[in-house]
Write an enzyme that holds these catalytic residues in place. Structure first.
Site, PDB file in Angstrom:
ATOM      1  N   ASP A 420       0.759  -1.157   0.108  1.00  0.00           N
ATOM      2  CA  ASP A 420       0.140  -0.072   0.075  1.00  0.00           C
ATOM      3  C   ASP A 420       0.810   1.155  -0.078  1.00  0.00           C
ATOM      4  O   ASP A 420       1.780   1.103   0.666  1.00  0.00           O
ATOM      5  CB  ASP A 420      -0.747  -0.076   1.388  1.00  0.00           C
ATOM      6  CG  ASP A 420      -1.966   1.216   1.364  1.00  0.00           C
ATOM      7  OD1 ASP A 420      -3.278   0.811   1.022  1.00  0.00           O
ATOM      8  OD2 ASP A 420      -1.652   2.229   1.565  1.00  0.00           O
ATOM      9  N   GLU A 463      -5.085   2.261  -3.826  1.00  0.00           N
ATOM     10  CA  GLU A 463      -3.584   2.456  -4.024  1.00  0.00           C
ATOM     11  C   GLU A 463      -3.051   1.204  -3.408  1.00  0.00           C
ATOM     12  O   GLU A 463      -2.034   1.167  -2.817  1.00  0.00           O
ATOM     13  CB  GLU A 463      -3.013   3.602  -3.589  1.00  0.00           C
ATOM     14  CG  GLU A 463      -4.004   4.367  -2.558  1.00  0.00           C
ATOM     15  CD  GLU A 463      -3.661   3.755  -1.326  1.00  0.00           C
ATOM     16  OE1 GLU A 463      -4.658   3.175  -0.586  1.00  0.00           O
ATOM     17  OE2 GLU A 463      -2.689   3.964  -0.380  1.00  0.00           O
TER      18      GLU A 463
HETATM   19  P1  GH3 Z   1      -1.475   5.398   4.248  1.00  0.00           P
HETATM   20  O1  GH3 Z   1      -0.116   5.894   4.375  1.00  0.00           O
HETATM   21  O2  GH3 Z   1      -2.054   5.202   5.889  1.00  0.00           O
HETATM   22  O3  GH3 Z   1      -1.933   4.419   3.544  1.00  0.00           O
HETATM   23  O4  GH3 Z   1      -2.090   6.734   4.004  1.00  0.00           O
HETATM   24  P2  GH3 Z   1      -2.886   6.886   2.558  1.00  0.00           P
HETATM   25  O5  GH3 Z   1      -3.074   8.461   2.302  1.00  0.00           O
HETATM   26  O6  GH3 Z   1      -2.418   6.242   1.502  1.00  0.00           O
HETATM   27  O7  GH3 Z   1      -4.280   6.310   2.804  1.00  0.00           O
HETATM   28  P3  GH3 Z   1      -5.912   6.558   2.711  1.00  0.00           P
HETATM   29  O8  GH3 Z   1      -6.403   4.966   2.647  1.00  0.00           O
HETATM   30  O9  GH3 Z   1      -6.129   7.443   3.645  1.00  0.00           O
HETATM   31  O10 GH3 Z   1      -6.062   7.107   1.301  1.00  0.00           O
HETATM   32  C1  GH3 Z   1      -5.747   6.449   0.116  1.00  0.00           C
HETATM   33  C2  GH3 Z   1      -6.054   7.497  -1.335  1.00  0.00           C
HETATM   34  O11 GH3 Z   1      -6.218   6.703  -2.318  1.00  0.00           O
HETATM   35  C3  GH3 Z   1      -7.501   7.929  -0.968  1.00  0.00           C
HETATM   36  C4  GH3 Z   1      -8.115   7.826  -2.568  1.00  0.00           C
HETATM   37  O12 GH3 Z   1      -8.745   9.041  -2.865  1.00  0.00           O
HETATM   38  C5  GH3 Z   1      -6.817   7.393  -3.397  1.00  0.00           C
HETATM   39  N1  GH3 Z   1      -7.269   6.646  -4.310  1.00  0.00           N
HETATM   40  C6  GH3 Z   1      -7.912   5.209  -4.309  1.00  0.00           C
HETATM   41  N2  GH3 Z   1      -8.313   4.953  -5.584  1.00  0.00           N
HETATM   42  C7  GH3 Z   1      -7.507   5.796  -6.496  1.00  0.00           C
HETATM   43  C8  GH3 Z   1      -7.234   5.945  -7.667  1.00  0.00           C
HETATM   44  O13 GH3 Z   1      -7.792   5.071  -8.679  1.00  0.00           O
HETATM   45  N3  GH3 Z   1      -6.824   7.021  -8.234  1.00  0.00           N
HETATM   46  C9  GH3 Z   1      -6.181   7.804  -7.546  1.00  0.00           C
HETATM   47  N4  GH3 Z   1      -5.515   8.927  -7.923  1.00  0.00           N
HETATM   48  N5  GH3 Z   1      -6.333   7.913  -6.095  1.00  0.00           N
HETATM   49  C10 GH3 Z   1      -6.977   6.954  -5.744  1.00  0.00           C
HETATM   50 MG    MG Z   2      -2.125   4.024   1.264  1.00  0.00          MG
END
Ligand code: GH3
Ligand code: MG
Length: 550
Positions: A420, A463
């Protein structure tokens, strides 16, 4: 799997048994109609059933003339059944005489195919051509030598073994040395040479390139059996994607076929023909076992007889469709039913297609190949994530279940990894979602590059990624994943003149410590959580303290 010789020997034996039974059946039919019947309608019912079966099976065993005659007599009986005559009709005598004449169609001189070996080796081999993933051979055929050479050269960078030709005739001659796994052909050559040179190719996937994209060109490609169409200048990465999609769906895992037919001889004949073409074939004679049979074999296509004692093919197809698992499996009715209305009605109820008996060995193999290859391609598309092209959430989980049982069978280690990205929300918030997508794609690409061919990578969520590493214990998995972590951290991203870096955390669980897929994923996820809680940018093993990242 049985060898071609064993299959041919079995086929010969089956053919001889069938011929003996057939003589008995024809004699019995002749006896049946020799007297003026007391219960005419009951006799018609019996005759209809038996002539229907005869018309369907005799042709498949090579008795084409008998099959045709039986079909005509069946139609006559059907007319009497639909409009019952008050008395024995005056055509009865001629009808009975024709039944009595049926054995004369069995003499070999009137039956060309009977003299051949029942397995048509050349056609079976032609239709086989299973690609070997380790050395994919691609032919590029283009009248413009420069374009042909250039494309062949570029494809070599993607690990393909390529040859180029300037005419279809040249390319087919070259096949004496070995058939290609796929061909890329320019549409100009179709105009110059027609589709005849392609006939000998069996099921080799064909991709066409062209300078025109009008309807006429496209329909020509469709008629030639093209499975891809690219305009010049060709987008090579897209072409390579299409190639691997086609090769994967045509892949070297044997097609799994289930035959449901109460006619044992015919079912065995179909089984041998398809086995001869390299497929894995089960025959189900007892329809009430169908749910167990599909669960055990997980067929990719079901060939279903329409009329069986006790249950109809349509009922069985509907029964299967009640369960989500079998919603997508192609069900093809293989029946002697020639009445179009009845065919349509059967298709309206759960089946996908209809092929009529009798059918030749080549038709049977081609019918199955075309449908399974398409079903594989669709399921391939459905199981991939659209942004990264990696396996999606459900597919990677399925894969882990398969790999865990394989590892247990082989007593080999297996590691499951959850990765992740760190603070990814911040990337999106600072640089925008589009840039975030680019980062996701970069990690997907890096993961694919760094793992072995036998490993599987999937996008588990936004992600978050998952990887399955067979034959890899926890310590080796840790080294591989930590190397990926370091490399990814070194990638410099740019957005609007600004540079930035992204890091990742990962958790690993090994099959030595957890005995099922679900437990492994949960443990890998807990290890990932531990890596995050311990400061991110590191890889943790399940059940252990976090290793310090370097
Ligand atoms: P951590 O280090 O704890 O993993 O923090 P984080 O910010 O990576 O984790 P969090 O789960 O809070 O946020 C994940 C983010 O990933 C939120 C979401 O908007 C973004 N995301 C999810 N899918 C996609 C995608 O397909 N494209 C993009 N650009 N962003 C995405
Ligand atoms: Mg993350």
């Amino acid at each position: 799997m049985a060898s071609q010789e064993e299959i041919a020997a079995k086929m010969k034996e089956l053919h001889e048994q069938y011929t003996v039974k057939l003589r008995g059946e024809l004699q019995s039919l002749s006896d049946l109609v020799s007297d003026v019947p007391s219960d005419f309608s009951k006799l018609l019912d019996t005759l209809h059933q038996r002539l229907h079966k005869l018309a369907g099976s005799a042709g498949t065993f090579g008795f084409a003339e008998l099959s045709e005659k039986a079909r005509q007599l069946e139609i006559q009986v059907k007319l009497w059944l639909d409009n019952p005559p008050a008395n024995i009709p005056h055509e009865w005598e001629t009808f009975a005489h024709e039944i009595g004449q049926l054995p004369s169609t069995l003499s070999p001189s009137q039956n060309g195919k009977e003299q051949d070996s029942p397995v048509n080796h050349s056609s079976t081999e032609e239709l086989l051509a299973a690609p070997q993933h380790h050395q994919v051979r691609v032919y590029v055929v283009n009248g413009d030598a420069r374009l042909a050479e250039e494309m062949a050269f570029t494809l070599r960078h993607f690990g393909h073994q390529t040859s180029w030709f300037t005419s279809l005739a040249q390319s087919t001659q070259a096949q004496a040395d070995g058939r290609p796994h796929a061909m890329i052909i320019d549409t100009d050559l179709l105009q110059e040479e027609g589709t005849d040179p392609l006939m000998s190719l069996g099921t080799v996937p064909l991709i066409f390139t062209s300078h025109c994209q009008d309807f006429d060109t496209r329909i020509q490609v469709a008629r030639a059996g093209g499975q891809g169409f690219f305009l010049h200048p060709v987008d090579i990465p897209k072409l390579v994607d299409r190639l691997s999609q086609l090769l994967r769906s045509n892949g070297d895992t044997p097609y799994r076929v289930l035959i449901v037919d109460d006619d044992r001889d015919l079912a065995q004949h179909f089984q041998l023909v398809l086995q001869g073409a390299g497929m894995e074939v089960q025959v189900l004679e007892e329809p009430s076992r169908i749910l167990d049979a599909v669960k055990e074999q997980r067929p990719e296509i079901i060939l279903m007889d329409l009329y069986m004692p006790g249950y109809s093919g349509v009922e069985l197809a509907r029964l299967l469709r009640l369960q989500d698992d079998w919603l997508h499996t192609p069900i093809v009715y293989v029946s002697g039913e020639t009445d179009l209305k009845k065919q349509m009605s059967a298709l309206g109820h759960a089946g996908d297609d209809f092929i009529t008996k009798p059918l030749s060995d080549e038709q049977l193999i081609a019918a199955v190949k075309v449908r399974v290859s398409r079903a594989r391609m669709l399921s391939e598309l459905m199981s991939r994530d659209s942004l990264t092209g990696l396996f999606n959430h459900s597919r990677i989980k399925e894969q882990l279940v398969l790999e865990v049982s394989r590892a247990q069978r082989n007593d080999a280690p297996l590691s499951a990894v959850m990765l992740d990205m760190d603070k990814f929300k911040h990337v999106n918030d600072t640089y925008g979602h589009g840039v975030g997508d680019r980062v996701i794609k970069t990690l997907a690409h890096l993961l694919q590059q760094r793992v072995r061919q036998s490993d599987t990578v999937g996008r588990y969520g936004g992600e978050e990624f998952a990887a399955i590493l067979p034959d890899c214990d926890a310590a080796s998995a840790w080294s591989i994943v930590d190397d990926i972590r370091q490399r990814f951290g070194q990638v410099t991203f740019f957005s609007e003149g600004k540079e930035f870096h992204v890091t990742l955390s990962a958790g690993i669980a090994s099959s030595t410590d957890y005995d099922n897929a679900e437990a492994m994923l949960m443990a890998a996820d807990e290890a990932l959580y531990l890596a995050k809680a311990s400061g991110r940018n590191q890889v943790c093993l399940a059940g252990q303290k976090p290793e310090e990242s370097s």
